[in-house]
Design an enzyme around this catalytic site. Structure first.
Site, PDB file in Angstrom:
ATOM      1  N   ASN A 231     -12.659  -3.476   3.051  1.00  0.00           N
ATOM      2  CA  ASN A 231     -13.551  -2.327   3.162  1.00  0.00           C
ATOM      3  C   ASN A 231     -14.533  -2.359   1.987  1.00  0.00           C
ATOM      4  O   ASN A 231     -14.126  -2.558   0.837  1.00  0.00           O
ATOM      5  CB  ASN A 231     -12.747  -1.025   3.136  1.00  0.00           C
ATOM      6  CG  ASN A 231     -11.838  -0.891   4.343  1.00  0.00           C
ATOM      7  OD1 ASN A 231     -12.135  -1.394   5.420  1.00  0.00           O
ATOM      8  ND2 ASN A 231     -10.711  -0.216   4.168  1.00  0.00           N
TER       9      ASN A 231
ATOM     10  N   ASP B  64       0.846  -1.192   0.000  1.00  0.00           N
ATOM     11  CA  ASP B  64       0.000   0.000   0.000  1.00  0.00           C
ATOM     12  C   ASP B  64       0.885   1.246   0.000  1.00  0.00           C
ATOM     13  O   ASP B  64       1.898   1.309   0.695  1.00  0.00           O
ATOM     14  CB  ASP B  64      -0.912  -0.004   1.235  1.00  0.00           C
ATOM     15  CG  ASP B  64      -2.067   0.972   1.099  1.00  0.00           C
ATOM     16  OD1 ASP B  64      -3.224   0.524   0.974  1.00  0.00           O
ATOM     17  OD2 ASP B  64      -1.813   2.201   1.120  1.00  0.00           O
TER      18      ASP B  64
ATOM     19  N   HIS C 190     -10.454  -5.293  -3.152  1.00  0.00           N
ATOM     20  CA  HIS C 190      -9.091  -5.509  -2.653  1.00  0.00           C
ATOM     21  C   HIS C 190      -9.121  -5.968  -1.209  1.00  0.00           C
ATOM     22  O   HIS C 190      -9.986  -5.562  -0.435  1.00  0.00           O
ATOM     23  CB  HIS C 190      -8.237  -4.242  -2.786  1.00  0.00           C
ATOM     24  CG  HIS C 190      -8.875  -3.002  -2.232  1.00  0.00           C
ATOM     25  ND1 HIS C 190      -9.870  -2.313  -2.892  1.00  0.00           N
ATOM     26  CD2 HIS C 190      -8.674  -2.338  -1.063  1.00  0.00           C
ATOM     27  CE1 HIS C 190     -10.250  -1.279  -2.167  1.00  0.00           C
ATOM     28  NE2 HIS C 190      -9.543  -1.279  -1.039  1.00  0.00           N
ATOM     29  N   LEU C 191      -8.168  -6.814  -0.869  1.00  0.00           N
ATOM     30  CA  LEU C 191      -7.972  -7.269   0.493  1.00  0.00           C
ATOM     31  C   LEU C 191      -6.761  -6.544   1.052  1.00  0.00           C
ATOM     32  O   LEU C 191      -5.700  -6.515   0.416  1.00  0.00           O
ATOM     33  CB  LEU C 191      -7.707  -8.780   0.533  1.00  0.00           C
ATOM     34  CG  LEU C 191      -8.906  -9.727   0.467  1.00  0.00           C
ATOM     35  CD1 LEU C 191      -9.754  -9.496  -0.770  1.00  0.00           C
ATOM     36  CD2 LEU C 191      -8.428 -11.171   0.519  1.00  0.00           C
TER      37      LEU C 191
ATOM     38  N   GLY D 149     -15.720   2.277   4.371  1.00  0.00           N
ATOM     39  CA  GLY D 149     -14.430   2.954   4.222  1.00  0.00           C
ATOM     40  C   GLY D 149     -13.720   2.670   2.911  1.00  0.00           C
ATOM     41  O   GLY D 149     -12.533   2.961   2.766  1.00  0.00           O
ATOM     42  N   GLN D 150     -14.461   2.123   1.933  1.00  0.00           N
ATOM     43  CA  GLN D 150     -13.829   1.827   0.639  1.00  0.00           C
ATOM     44  C   GLN D 150     -13.611   3.111  -0.155  1.00  0.00           C
ATOM     45  O   GLN D 150     -14.547   3.908  -0.305  1.00  0.00           O
ATOM     46  CB  GLN D 150     -14.698   0.857  -0.155  1.00  0.00           C
ATOM     47  CG  GLN D 150     -14.069   0.437  -1.480  1.00  0.00           C
ATOM     48  CD  GLN D 150     -14.897  -0.609  -2.221  1.00  0.00           C
ATOM     49  OE1 GLN D 150     -16.018  -0.928  -1.828  1.00  0.00           O
ATOM     50  NE2 GLN D 150     -14.344  -1.118  -3.303  1.00  0.00           N
TER      51      GLN D 150
HETATM   52  P1  5GP Z   1      -9.749   1.311   0.622  1.00  0.00           P
HETATM   53  O1  5GP Z   1      -9.770   2.613   1.387  1.00  0.00           O
HETATM   54  O2  5GP Z   1     -10.519   1.437  -0.683  1.00  0.00           O
HETATM   55  O3  5GP Z   1     -10.141   0.110   1.422  1.00  0.00           O
HETATM   56  O4  5GP Z   1      -8.232   1.072   0.268  1.00  0.00           O
HETATM   57  C1  5GP Z   1      -7.586   1.645  -0.807  1.00  0.00           C
HETATM   58  C2  5GP Z   1      -6.117   1.606  -0.492  1.00  0.00           C
HETATM   59  O5  5GP Z   1      -5.409   1.862  -1.673  1.00  0.00           O
HETATM   60  C3  5GP Z   1      -5.671   2.660   0.536  1.00  0.00           C
HETATM   61  O6  5GP Z   1      -5.086   2.016   1.657  1.00  0.00           O
HETATM   62  C4  5GP Z   1      -4.682   3.510  -0.238  1.00  0.00           C
HETATM   63  O7  5GP Z   1      -3.580   3.925   0.544  1.00  0.00           O
HETATM   64  C5  5GP Z   1      -4.252   2.574  -1.365  1.00  0.00           C
HETATM   65  N1  5GP Z   1      -3.842   3.252  -2.589  1.00  0.00           N
HETATM   66  C6  5GP Z   1      -4.510   4.269  -3.212  1.00  0.00           C
HETATM   67  N2  5GP Z   1      -3.833   4.625  -4.328  1.00  0.00           N
HETATM   68  C7  5GP Z   1      -2.744   3.825  -4.398  1.00  0.00           C
HETATM   69  C8  5GP Z   1      -1.674   3.727  -5.337  1.00  0.00           C
HETATM   70  O8  5GP Z   1      -1.592   4.457  -6.331  1.00  0.00           O
HETATM   71  N3  5GP Z   1      -0.721   2.793  -5.097  1.00  0.00           N
HETATM   72  C9  5GP Z   1      -0.792   1.948  -4.000  1.00  0.00           C
HETATM   73  N4  5GP Z   1       0.195   1.044  -3.875  1.00  0.00           N
HETATM   74  N5  5GP Z   1      -1.794   2.019  -3.103  1.00  0.00           N
HETATM   75  C10 5GP Z   1      -2.756   2.947  -3.298  1.00  0.00           C
END
Ligand code: 5GP
Length: 111
Positions: A84, A29, A97-98, A90-91
């Protein structure tokens, strides 16, 4: 419209890759919330866990198995797998994604 993860999958945006096969890609991440914070995503674009069908069972099992293997390798003291889902969940990226989190004790319940 393509998500940021779609752009990572196409190679348009780089990632720090942990694992890849025909079904999944796993990468660190970009904004880790724990010492170990790895994302495991399906190569097929599924918007969220709320969008999966019974026919996705094999893909989901594959994702969860890979998350377990990554957790065991990167966080041998224990880890948490989080999915999420939707606004209250919180998505922020609409590609399933996991999160594999570990490397420190994780509080429960989440805030
Ligand atoms: P969510 O909030 O949808 O459950 O998680 C999305 C995750 O994607 C977040 O933890 C965020 O830091 C990560 N993320 C967003 N953009 C990028 C990116 O460009 N590269 C990487 N490696 N992670 C990302």
């Amino acid at each position: 419209m393509q998500t940021i993860f779609g752009r990572i999958l196409s190679g348009e945006i780089p990632c720090n890759k942990v694992f890849e096969d025909d079904v999944v890609l796993a990468f660190h991440d970009v904004a880790p919330v724990a010492p170990v914070h790895i994302l495991v995503i399906p190569k097929r674009e599924v918007p969220s866990l709320a969008h999966v069908e019974q026919t996705d069972a094999e893909m989901l099992g594959h994702l969860l198995h890979r998350a377990a293997e990554i957790g065991k390798e990167h966080a041998p003291n224990g880890f948490r797998v989080v999915v999420n889902t939707g606004g209250d969940g919180g998505q922020t990226v609409e590609h399933l994604h996991l999160h594999v989190l570990g490397g420190r004790p994780l509080a429960w319940p989440p805030g």
